[in-house]
Design a protein around this motif. Structure first.
Motif, PDB file in Angstrom:
ATOM      1  N   GLY A   1       0.796  -1.217   0.000  1.00 27.90           N
ATOM      2  CA  GLY A   1       0.000   0.000   0.000  1.00 27.90           C
ATOM      3  C   GLY A   1       0.829   1.267   0.000  1.00 27.90           C
ATOM      4  O   GLY A   1       2.025   1.260  -0.321  1.00 27.90           O
ATOM      5  N   ALA A   2       0.180   2.349   0.400  1.00 31.20           N
ATOM      6  CA  ALA A   2       0.840   3.650   0.400  1.00 31.20           C
ATOM      7  C   ALA A   2       0.533   4.342   1.704  1.00 31.20           C
ATOM      8  O   ALA A   2      -0.391   3.960   2.424  1.00 31.20           O
ATOM      9  CB  ALA A   2       0.342   4.490  -0.762  1.00 31.20           C
ATOM     10  N   MET A   3       1.337   5.348   2.040  1.00 34.55           N
ATOM     11  CA  MET A   3       0.991   6.124   3.226  1.00 34.55           C
ATOM     12  C   MET A   3       0.859   7.588   2.857  1.00 34.55           C
ATOM     13  O   MET A   3       1.494   8.084   1.925  1.00 34.55           O
ATOM     14  CB  MET A   3       1.995   5.924   4.348  1.00 34.55           C
ATOM     15  N   GLU A   4      -0.008   8.237   3.612  1.00 36.81           N
ATOM     16  CA  GLU A   4      -0.311   9.625   3.298  1.00 36.81           C
ATOM     17  C   GLU A   4       0.819  10.528   3.751  1.00 36.81           C
ATOM     18  O   GLU A   4       1.448  10.291   4.779  1.00 36.81           O
ATOM     19  CB  GLU A   4      -1.609  10.028   3.989  1.00 36.81           C
ATOM     20  N   ARG A   5       1.057  11.582   2.957  1.00 33.03           N
ATOM     21  CA  ARG A   5       2.094  12.543   3.329  1.00 33.03           C
ATOM     22  C   ARG A   5       1.469  13.687   4.117  1.00 33.03           C
ATOM     23  O   ARG A   5       0.333  14.056   3.867  1.00 33.03           O
ATOM     24  CB  ARG A   5       2.705  13.161   2.077  1.00 33.03           C
ATOM     25  N   PRO A   6       2.231  14.249   5.020  1.00 33.06           N
ATOM     26  CA  PRO A   6       1.755  15.471   5.668  1.00 33.06           C
ATOM     27  C   PRO A   6       1.974  16.667   4.724  1.00 33.06           C
ATOM     28  O   PRO A   6       2.398  16.481   3.575  1.00 33.06           O
ATOM     29  CB  PRO A   6       2.658  15.589   6.893  1.00 33.06           C
ATOM     30  N   LEU A   7       1.677  17.840   5.185  1.00 29.82           N
ATOM     31  CA  LEU A   7       2.015  19.067   4.460  1.00 29.82           C
ATOM     32  C   LEU A   7       2.930  19.880   5.361  1.00 29.82           C
ATOM     33  O   LEU A   7       2.815  19.837   6.585  1.00 29.82           O
ATOM     34  CB  LEU A   7       0.744  19.860   4.141  1.00 29.82           C
ATOM     35  N   ILE A   8       3.848  20.611   4.734  1.00 33.51           N
ATOM     36  CA  ILE A   8       4.868  21.302   5.525  1.00 33.51           C
ATOM     37  C   ILE A   8       4.574  22.800   5.536  1.00 33.51           C
ATOM     38  O   ILE A   8       4.785  23.497   4.543  1.00 33.51           O
ATOM     39  CB  ILE A   8       6.275  21.029   4.958  1.00 33.51           C
ATOM     40  N   PHE A   9       4.040  23.261   6.680  1.00 34.19           N
ATOM     41  CA  PHE A   9       3.719  24.675   6.854  1.00 34.19           C
ATOM     42  C   PHE A   9       4.005  25.054   8.303  1.00 34.19           C
ATOM     43  O   PHE A   9       4.350  24.192   9.124  1.00 34.19           O
ATOM     44  CB  PHE A   9       2.256  24.941   6.475  1.00 34.19           C
TER      45      PHE A   9
ATOM     46  N   LEU B   1       8.890   4.728  -7.424  1.00 30.42           N
ATOM     47  CA  LEU B   1       8.196   3.470  -7.676  1.00 30.42           C
ATOM     48  C   LEU B   1       9.198   2.346  -7.916  1.00 30.42           C
ATOM     49  O   LEU B   1      10.311   2.581  -8.375  1.00 30.42           O
ATOM     50  CB  LEU B   1       7.314   3.607  -8.927  1.00 30.42           C
ATOM     51  N   PRO B   2       8.790   1.108  -7.624  1.00 29.50           N
ATOM     52  CA  PRO B   2       9.672  -0.032  -7.897  1.00 29.50           C
ATOM     53  C   PRO B   2      10.025  -0.071  -9.382  1.00 29.50           C
ATOM     54  O   PRO B   2       9.164   0.123 -10.240  1.00 29.50           O
ATOM     55  CB  PRO B   2       8.819  -1.242  -7.521  1.00 29.50           C
ATOM     56  N   ASP B   3      11.302  -0.289  -9.653  1.00 26.26           N
ATOM     57  CA  ASP B   3      11.720  -0.397 -11.044  1.00 26.26           C
ATOM     58  C   ASP B   3      12.330  -1.774 -11.275  1.00 26.26           C
ATOM     59  O   ASP B   3      11.626  -2.727 -11.536  1.00 26.26           O
ATOM     60  CB  ASP B   3      12.707   0.738 -11.359  1.00 26.26           C
ATOM     61  N   LYS B   4      13.640  -1.880 -11.119  1.00 31.75           N
ATOM     62  CA  LYS B   4      14.302  -3.155 -11.417  1.00 31.75           C
ATOM     63  C   LYS B   4      14.598  -3.925 -10.135  1.00 31.75           C
ATOM     64  O   LYS B   4      15.005  -3.357  -9.140  1.00 31.75           O
ATOM     65  CB  LYS B   4      15.618  -2.888 -12.145  1.00 31.75           C
ATOM     66  N   SER B   5      14.387  -5.244 -10.210  1.00 29.34           N
ATOM     67  CA  SER B   5      14.738  -6.093  -9.082  1.00 29.34           C
ATOM     68  C   SER B   5      15.456  -7.328  -9.588  1.00 29.34           C
ATOM     69  O   SER B   5      15.171  -7.824 -10.672  1.00 29.34           O
ATOM     70  CB  SER B   5      13.482  -6.509  -8.324  1.00 29.34           C
ATOM     71  N   GLU B   6      16.371  -7.820  -8.775  1.00 32.08           N
ATOM     72  CA  GLU B   6      17.106  -9.038  -9.134  1.00 32.08           C
ATOM     73  C   GLU B   6      16.305 -10.280  -8.732  1.00 32.08           C
ATOM     74  O   GLU B   6      16.621 -11.372  -9.135  1.00 32.08           O
ATOM     75  CB  GLU B   6      18.438  -9.080  -8.375  1.00 32.08           C
ATOM     76  N   LEU B   7      15.310 -10.079  -7.889  1.00 33.36           N
ATOM     77  CA  LEU B   7      14.629 -11.224  -7.290  1.00 33.36           C
ATOM     78  C   LEU B   7      13.315 -11.519  -7.991  1.00 33.36           C
ATOM     79  O   LEU B   7      12.797 -10.701  -8.748  1.00 33.36           O
ATOM     80  CB  LEU B   7      14.376 -10.964  -5.795  1.00 33.36           C
ATOM     81  N   ASP B   8      12.773 -12.698  -7.698  1.00 34.60           N
ATOM     82  CA  ASP B   8      11.513 -13.103  -8.289  1.00 34.60           C
ATOM     83  C   ASP B   8      10.380 -12.467  -7.482  1.00 34.60           C
ATOM     84  O   ASP B   8       9.897 -13.053  -6.516  1.00 34.60           O
ATOM     85  CB  ASP B   8      11.419 -14.639  -8.260  1.00 34.60           C
TER      86      ASP B   8
ATOM     87  N   CYS C   1       1.387   0.455  -3.626  1.00 31.31           N
ATOM     88  CA  CYS C   1       2.840   0.486  -3.436  1.00 31.31           C
ATOM     89  C   CYS C   1       3.545   0.463  -4.783  1.00 31.31           C
ATOM     90  O   CYS C   1       4.739   0.687  -4.881  1.00 31.31           O
ATOM     91  CB  CYS C   1       3.325  -0.642  -2.530  1.00 31.31           C
ATOM     92  N   ASN C   2       2.786   0.174  -5.827  1.00 31.07           N
ATOM     93  CA  ASN C   2       3.341   0.211  -7.180  1.00 31.07           C
ATOM     94  C   ASN C   2       2.839   1.457  -7.920  1.00 31.07           C
ATOM     95  O   ASN C   2       2.973   1.564  -9.142  1.00 31.07           O
ATOM     96  CB  ASN C   2       2.932  -1.064  -7.933  1.00 31.07           C
ATOM     97  N   GLY C   3       2.212   2.384  -7.208  1.00 36.77           N
ATOM     98  CA  GLY C   3       1.826   3.658  -7.817  1.00 36.77           C
ATOM     99  C   GLY C   3       0.428   3.700  -8.398  1.00 36.77           C
ATOM    100  O   GLY C   3       0.069   4.672  -9.060  1.00 36.77           O
ATOM    101  N   ASP C   4      -0.378   2.673  -8.168  1.00 37.04           N
ATOM    102  CA  ASP C   4      -1.785   2.728  -8.616  1.00 37.04           C
ATOM    103  C   ASP C   4      -2.632   3.245  -7.459  1.00 37.04           C
ATOM    104  O   ASP C   4      -2.757   2.583  -6.434  1.00 37.04           O
ATOM    105  CB  ASP C   4      -2.266   1.328  -9.020  1.00 37.04           C
ATOM    106  N   PHE C   5      -3.217   4.426  -7.647  1.00 37.70           N
ATOM    107  CA  PHE C   5      -3.971   5.029  -6.545  1.00 37.70           C
ATOM    108  C   PHE C   5      -5.470   5.049  -6.776  1.00 37.70           C
ATOM    109  O   PHE C   5      -6.242   5.395  -5.895  1.00 37.70           O
ATOM    110  CB  PHE C   5      -3.466   6.454  -6.282  1.00 37.70           C
ATOM    111  N   GLU C   6      -5.924   4.756  -7.983  1.00 36.78           N
ATOM    112  CA  GLU C   6      -7.362   4.786  -8.272  1.00 36.78           C
ATOM    113  C   GLU C   6      -7.912   3.367  -8.211  1.00 36.78           C
ATOM    114  O   GLU C   6      -7.274   2.423  -8.681  1.00 36.78           O
ATOM    115  CB  GLU C   6      -7.619   5.369  -9.671  1.00 36.78           C
TER     116      GLU C   6
END
Ligand SMILES: [Zn+2]
Lengths: 1001, 91
Positions: free
Chosen positions: A293-301, A450-457, A464-469
Motif C-alpha cells: 500500500g501507500a501512506m499519506e504525506r503530511p504538508l509542511i507549513f 516506484l519499484p523499477d528493477k529487481s534481481e529477485l523473483d 505500493c506500485n503507484g496505482d492510486f485509483e
C-alpha cells in the motif's frame, strides 16, 4: 469516556465489551477492537508526548506504523516493559498500562519545553556543534541531555516472555492484505500454488474495508461490501494460509524474508501468561508479491505539529473504522482528492467539517462534486500559514496562493477548529522492495518513487506500485499477478467499477508563508524535530549528499525511520539545490521495517539454550565432589576441587603438591581425539606436523606441533601409532574442531591423492589421567596382568588392555612431567574406571585435580599451552622448540614461512621464563615487561603469558614472551604495575626437574 | 541469507556453510624453491572483488565437503557451483 466522541453504528468495534486501561497512571476505558490510539482519541486525549529536541507538545498523527509522535512505553514491570511502541499499533487489552515517553516530569508540564523558546539557538546539528567543546565538559552535558531527552526506558530485568522461531516455505508470499493483496492471493491459491498471505493488522481488507462511498463502487456494491464478500471466499481455498498480526520485518536476497507474528500482545494480561508472545517466521518464498500500500504525506507549513493536526486519511479511519471523532469541528487542508473522502465520511457521521482548504485551482472530479453537493465549503488555491493552540490546536489561519504559488497573498482568514486533517498526497511503501535490493524510479506527475528493477523473483502491486485509483488497482493488480505467476485467471475480468479519478495534481514541498523563513517552524521529521530550516541550513553549510544531510539534521533517523519525512526532505533539498528529485536518489531503507524486540530476534536461544554445553562422561563425579568448573570452549571442565573453606589458591596449591608427592587424577576427556586411518596416514602426518612420523614404531607415541601456513604455532598434542596405518591424534580441548576442519581442508583440496580418513572420536572415549610417583602402583592394582616395567612399557608408548573385560587403551604420556598414564575407554565406562582408580589410589592419597593445577604443573616443566603462551604470532623457534622442526623433511605446513625475512629476525618475541626477585610476588598474566622504568614512553618488550605460585619450588614462576628474550637470559627486567614496579629476572623456561628424572620415577 | 546448491547434498541454507576465501590458489608443490616474494604472493595476497568472484565453500554443518562457487559479491547471485578439482564451468 467522552460519549459524544464515539459514534454507535460501527461493526468493527465491539461496543458491548468495555476494556479498562491506564495511560500515564490514569484509568480510562475503551472497547474491544480499539487501538490504544483510538481509545485515547475517544477519551479526547491527543497530547501523548513531547518532541525530541524542543519538547513541543505532540499528538497522535496517524493510525499505523508511520506514526511519529504517539510513541509510548508499555508495561511497568522491569522485565517486560517495552519502549518505543506505537500507540496506533497497540491493540487495547484489559490491564494495559502505557505512558508517554520523552517528557520529564510529565507530558503536561515538561521542563525541556524551555528549549522551544530558545529554539533559534538550537539549529541543525546543535548537539554536535555545542557540546563538543571543551571535551571534558561532555560528562556534564551528557547528564542533562540524557535526563531530558531519553527515548523511553529499557527493561532492566531479563525478559520473561517466550519467543519462537519457525521456518516457512511457500510458492507465493503475498505481503499486505489490502484489496490488491487479497486478489493476488486468491488468484495464486486458485492456481494450485501454495500461497501465504500476511498482514500486520488483526484483520484483512486494508483501507477498502471501511470505504463506503458513492464514488467507489464495484458491481453496484460499495467497495467495502464487495471486498468483504471476497474475504469470505478466502476460507474455502485450501492452498492459502493467512497470517494476520504478522508484519514483515526484513526482505533479504534469495527471497528470504523475516516476519514477526504477534501471538499474545492483544490478549488481556491474564490470558498472556505462559504463552508464546511473538514468533519470528523465517520465510523462503519462491515468489513474492508486495502489496504494502501507500501512506499519506503530511504538508509542511508553519506550526504543522500541534496536537490535533492529523493525517486526513487517519481521521477517516478513526471515524469509519473505530467510530471515533477526532474532533467536533474539523478543518481539512489538502493538495489532492483524498481529503474529500474524509470530508464526506465525517459529514455522513455528523461531524462538522469547517472547510476544505485546497492548494489547487478548482477541480471537478467526481468526489469533489460529491463533497460540494453535501454543502462542504472549499477554499481553492489557498494555503494554511499558521496554527494556534499550545496543547491542542484551536484555530488555523490561511491565505490565497499567488499564481506561481511561491507566496501567499490577500486577506488572512482565521478559522476555529479542534482538529486539522492534512493530506500531502501519497507515498508508495517501497521499503521492502528497496530492502531486497530493488532499484527505484521517479514518477514526476505525482512525485513518487516506484519499484523499477529487481534481481529477485518478485513484483509490487496496488498502491505500493503507484496505482492510486480503485479501477487501476483492481485491473493492474490482477494483470500483473497473472503475468508474474504465468497463469490466466479471469475472475475479475468483467467487473463494473465506479471510481472517482483525480484530475488535477499540484504539489508544493515547503508551503509559502507570510513570515520570512527562520521566523517559522515547519516540521519535517516530527519525532526527531527537524524542520525545513534545518535542511536548508545544512545545504547552506555545504552538505550535498542526501545521506549526509540526513545524518547532519537527523531527519529520518528516529524510530520511525522517517516514514513521513523522507519525501519532503528530498523535495526541499532538490528544490533548494536546483536538481531533479529523480536524480537525487533516496536514502537507504534498512530492516527492520518496524522495530523488533530483541526477544523476537533471539527466540529460544537464551539461557541454557544460548550455546551447547559439553560435559565429560565423568562430569557427575566432579559435581558430587564439589568441583568448581571453568568453561573451555563449550566444555565444562573441573577447575579445582576445594575442600572445606579452601579458596582457589589454597586448593590448587594442595592439589599440585599431592600430584608430585604421591598421586593425582585428572579428567582429560575433553582433549580432542581424531582417529586417522589409511595407507597414507604416516605421510599425511609428515605434512601436517613439523616433525617426522614415518619411523614412529607401532605402539609408540610422539608429541607434535602443528603450524599454520604462515609458520605460526596452531595446535599441539600427542599422537599414537596404533597400527601400521592407524593413528590416534590428540589436540587441545579448544582446538579440536578447527584442527579437524583444517586437516579435512588439506586432504580434500590440496592432497586428494592421499588415502587418509579422519574421524572425530572425542566424544567416544573418556580419558582418565593418573600421575605422580605412585601412579604405577595404582595402575597395577587396576590392570594386574599389564607389565608396567620401563622396558615393556616405557614413557611415550601405548598398550591395549582390559579392565573388567572392557577394552581400553593405556598411554604412558605426561603433561605434568611426572610418571603418568592415560586410560582411554569407551565413554560409557569412563566414570566407573575413574572411580576404580580413585578407590585404588586412596591408600596413596590420590588427589583429583582440575585444569588450574594441570596448568601450574606443566608451567613448572615449561610446557606450553597453545593459545595461552602462543597467540598466532609465535613460531616454534620463538618458543625455543627448534628441536621439533625436522629440517630434512621436504615440506610440511608452514615450513617455507619459517625462513621468511620476518620469521628469521633475531629480535622477535621469544618464550622465556621469569622469576620474581621476591619469590612471593605472583605476576599478573598479561602484564607488560620493560627494561627500565624512568623514561616515558617506555618500550614494551613483551608480556607475561602464564604465572603461578609453585608449591613444589616454593616460589613464584612465570612464562613470558620477550623481545630478543633468548639472548637476555639472566637479565633484570621490570613488570610495571599500577602501584609499583616488580623486578624480575629472565630465565630458562624449565623450572623443575630439568633432567626429566621424574618421568621414570 | 542465500541458498547454496551443495554439489553433494543439494540446495541448503547459507547458515550450514562456511566460506573459505578465494578459490584456485594452488599450494605450491615446491615451496622451498620460492623466493620470499613468491611465497608471500601465495600466502597473503587475495582478491576482494566487487562483482564475480571464485570462492571456496565448505558444507560445514552438512556433508563437510569443500567445493567451489562463482558468486557475484555485489548481489550474492551464485552463477555456478562445482566440485574441488573441477574446472570452473564459466569464465
Ligand atoms: Zn553437502
Amino acid at each position: 469516556m467522552s460519549k459524544n466522541l464515539r459514534i454507535t453504528n460501527n461493526k468493527f468495534i465491539d461496543q458491548t465489551t468495555k476494556i479498562s486501561f491506564k495511560f500515564d497512571g490514569k484509568t480510562l476505558y475503551g472497547f474491544k477492537g480499539d487501538t490504544l490510539a483510538s481509545a485515547l482519541l475517544a477519551n479526547n486525549i491527543h497530547l501523548v508526548g513531547r518532541s525530541f529536541k524542543y519538547h513541543r507538545p505532540r499528538g497522535i498523527m496517524a493510525c499505523g506504523s508511520e506514526e511519529p509522535n504517539a510513541i509510548v512505553q508499555v508495561g511497568n514491570d522491569a522485565s517486560i516493559t517495552e519502549p518505543n511502541t506505537r500507540a496506533t499499533e497497540i491493540e487495547l487489552y484489559e490491564g494495559l498500562e502505557a505512558s508517554s515517553q520523552n517528557c520529564w516530569p510529565s507530558v503536561n508540564f515538561d521542563i525541556g519545553a524551555v528549549n522551544n523558546f530558545f529554539s533559534p539557538l538550537i539549529p541543525a546539528a546543535f548537539y554536535y556543534k555545542t557540546f563538543m567543546w571543551p571535551a571534558n565538559f561532555w560528562k556534564l552535558y551528557e547528564y542533562f541531555i540524557r535526563k531530558s531527552a531519553g527515548l523511553g526506558k529499557s527493561p532492566t530485568e531479563p525478559d520473561k516472555d517466550i519467543y519462537d522461531h519457525r521456518y516457512l516455505h511457500c510458492d507465493v508470499l503475498v505481503v499486505g492484505g489490502g484489496i490488491s493483496g487479497i486478489m493476488a492471493a486468491k488468484v495464486a491459491a486458485k492456481s494450485n500454488l501454495n500461497t501465504v498471505l500476511i498482514d500486520d493488522k488483526n484483520n484483512l481488507g486494508g483501507t477498502t474495508l471501511f470505504q463506503k462511498n458513492e464514488c467507489f463502487k464495484i458491481n453496484s456494491f460499495y467497495s467495502n461490501d464487495w471486498l468483504r464478500k471476497e474475504i469470505e471466499t478466502l476460507n474455502s481455498l485450501k492452498n492459502l494460509t493467512i497470517k494476520t498480526r504478522t508484519s514483515l520485518a526484513a526482505y533479504h536476497s534469495y527471497n528470504y524474508l523475516l516476519a514477526r507474528e504477534n501471538l499474545t500482545d492483544h490478549l488481556d494480561l491474564n490470558e498472556k501468561r505462559d504463552k508464546i508472545r511473538q514468533r519470528l517466521w523465517k520465510i523462503r518464498a519462491k515468489k513474492v508479491i508486495i502489496a504494502t500500500g501507500a501512506m499519506e504525506r503530511p504538508l509542511i507549513f508553519s506550526n504543522n505539529d500541534r496536537p490535533g493536526i492529523m493525517l486526513s486519511s487517519s481521521i477517516k479511519k478513526y471515524i469509519d473504522y473505530y467510530g471515533v471523532k477526532c474532533g467536533q469541528k474539523i478543518s481539512l487542508f489538502t493538495n489532492n482528492d483524498s481529503a474529500y473522502e474524509t470530508a464526506i465520511s465525517l459529514n455522513n457521521s455528523g461531524v462538522i467539517v469547517n472547510s476544505v482548504i485546497d492548494i489547487r485551482n478548482k477541480t471537478n472530479s467526481l468526489i469533489v462534486k460529491q463533497a460540494e453537493k453535501l454543502g462542504i465549503k472549499i477554499y481553492w488555491k489557498s494555503s494554511v500559514v499558521n496554527t494556534s493552540g499550545y496543547k491542542k490546536i484551536n484555530s488555523i489561519e490561511f491565505m490565497k496562493l499567488s499564481d506561481d504559488a511561491t507566496t501567499v497573498i490577500g486577506k488572512k482568514i482565521k478559522e476555529k477548529c479542534d482538529c486539522l486533517g492534512i493530506s500531502g498526497g501519497w507515498t508508495p511503501r517501497v521499503h521492502l522492495f528497496t530492502q531486497s535490493g530493488g532499484k527505484l524510479k521517479f514518477r514526476d506527475v505525482d512525485n513518487v518513487f516506484l519499484p523499477d528493477k529487481s534481481e529477485l523473483d518478485q513484483i509490487s502491486i496496488g498502491s505500493c506500485n503507484g496505482d492510486f485509483e480503485l479501477d487501476d488497482v483492481i485491473k493492474n493488480s490482477v494483470n500483473l499477478t497473472n503475468k508474474f505467476l504465468k497463469i490466466n485467471n479471469n475472475d475479475y475480468e468483467n467487473l463494473e467499477i465506479i471510481s472517482s479519478k483525480e484530475i488535477d495534481k499540484k504539489n508544493i514541498w515547503l508551503l509559502p508563508s507570510d513570515k520570512p523563513l527562520g521566523k517559522t517552524k515547519q516540521f519535517l521529521d516530527f519525532q526527531n524535530d527537524s524542520t525545513a530550516n534545518d535542511v536548508k541550513l545544512a545545504l547552506r553549510e555545504g552538505f550535498k549528499s542526501i545521506e549526509h544531510v540526513k545524518r547532519y539534521t537527523t531527519t529520518g533517523m528516529a524510530t520511525d525511520q522517517g516514514k513521513l519525512s523522507n519525501m519532503h526532505a528530498l523535495g526541499i533539498i532538490a528544490e533548494t539545490a536546483g536538481v531533479k528529485m529523480g536524480e537525487l536518489g533516496t536514502t537507504t531503507f534498512r530492516p527492520p521495517y518496524t522495530p523488533l524486540t530483541f526477544g523476537t530476534i533471539v527466540g529460544r536461544n537464551v539461557g541454557e539454550f544460548f550455546d551447547t554445553t559439553r560435559k565429560t562422561p565423568i562430569h557427575e563425579w566432579h559435581v558430587e565432589n564439589k568441583a568448581e568448573f571453568e568453561n573451555v570452549g563449550q566444555w565444562k571442565r573441573a577447575w579445582y576441587y576445594p575442600i572445606g573453606n579452601e579458596n582457589m589458591h589454597e586448593a590448587v596449591q594442595r592439589e599440585s603438591k599431592a600430584a608430585r608427592d604421591s598421586a593425582g587424577i585428572l579428567d582429560a576427556s575433553t582433549l580432542g581425539k581424531i582417529d586417522i586411518q589409511g595407507s597414507d596416514a604416516s605421510e599425511f602426518l609428515n605434512r601436517i606436523y613439523t616433525n617426522a612420523w614415518s619411523k614412529l614404531e607401532i605402539g609408540k607415541c610422539r608429541y607434535g606441533l602443528m603450524l599454520n601456513e604462515d609458520g605460526m604455532v596452531y595446535d599441539d598434542g600427542v599422537t599414537t601409532r596404533l597400527s601400521e596405518n592407524h593413528y590416534l591424534m590428540t589436540t587441545t580441548t579448544g582446538g579440536a574442531a578447527n584442527v579437524l576442519s583444517k586437516m579435512e581442508d588439506y586432504l580434500q583440496t590440496e592432497w586428494p591423492e592421499l588415502d587418509v580418513y579422519l574421524t572425530s572420536v572425542t566424544d567416544h572415549y573418556g580419558t582418565v589421567s593418573i600421575c605422580g610417583p605412585n601412579s604405577k602402583r595404582i595402575l597395577t592394582k587396576i590392570i594386574p596382568d599389564l607389565d608396567l616395567s620401563d622396558k615393556e612399557f616405557p614413557h611415550m608408548s601405548f598398550k591395549n588392555a582390559l579392565i573388567d573385560n572392557i577394552k581400553c587403551r593405556v598411554m604412558r604420556i605426561s603433561f605434568t612431567g611426572e610418571h603418568s598414564y592415560e586410560i582411554n575407554i569407551q565413554s560409557s565406562y569412563a566414570k566407573s574406571v575413574w572411580e576404580k582408580c580413585f578407590e585404588a589410589g586412596k591408600e596413596f592419597n590420590i588427589t583429583p585435580y582440575g585444569t588450574e593445577t594441570m596448568h601450574l604443573l606443566r608451567a613448572e616443566k615449561g610446557f606450553i599451552i597453545a593459545g595461552q603462551d602462543t597467540d598466532g604470532t609465535m613460531t616454534p623457534v620463538d618458543l625455543q622448540m627448534d628441536w621439533i622442526i625436522n629440517k630434512k623433511k621436504y615440506d610440511f605446513i608452514g615450513k617455507r614461512s619459517l625462513y621468511r625475512s620476518d620469521t628469521i629476525r633475531e629480535d622477535r618475541k621469544q618464550l622465556v621464563g621469569l622469576l620474581t626477585d621476591d619469590p612471593n610476588e605472583i605476576l599478573e598474566e598479561g602484564a607488560q615487561i620493560v627494561s627500565e622504568t624512568n623514561s616515558q614512553p617506555v618500550e614494551m618488550l613483551g608480556h607475561v603469558t602464564s604465572s603461578y605460585y609453585s608449591p613444589n619450588l616454593n616460589k613464584s614462576i612465570a612464562l613470558a614472551v620477550v623481545k630478543n628474550g633468548k639472548k637476555l637470559k639472566g637479565q633484570k627486567m621490570f613488570v610495571p604495575m599500577k602501584d609499583k614496579n616488580i623486578s624480575v629476572t629472565i630465565t630458562d623456561t624449565v623450572f623443575l626437574d630439568k633432567e626429566n628424572k621424574r618421568l621414570n620415577a | 541469507m542465500f541458498l547454496i546448491n551443495c554439489p553433494y547434498c543439494g540446495e541448503r541454507d547459507q547458515s550450514e556453510f562456511s566460506a573459505g576465501g578465494e578459490a584456485h590458489i594452488v599450494r605450491p608443490k615446491q615451496p622451498t624453491e620460492l623466493s620470499d616474494d613468491q611465497w608471500a604472493e601465495f600466502l597473503f595476497m587475495r582478491k576482494n572483488i566487487k562483482g564475480v568472484q571464485f570462492e571456496r565453500w565448505n558444507h560445514a554443518h552438512g556433508c563437510r565437503k569443500w567445493f567451489n562457487m562463482v558468486r557475484d559479491t555485489s548481489n550474492d547471485k551464485i552463477h555456478a557451483v562445482y566440485k574441488m578439482g573441477e574446472k570452473p564451468p564459466i569464465k
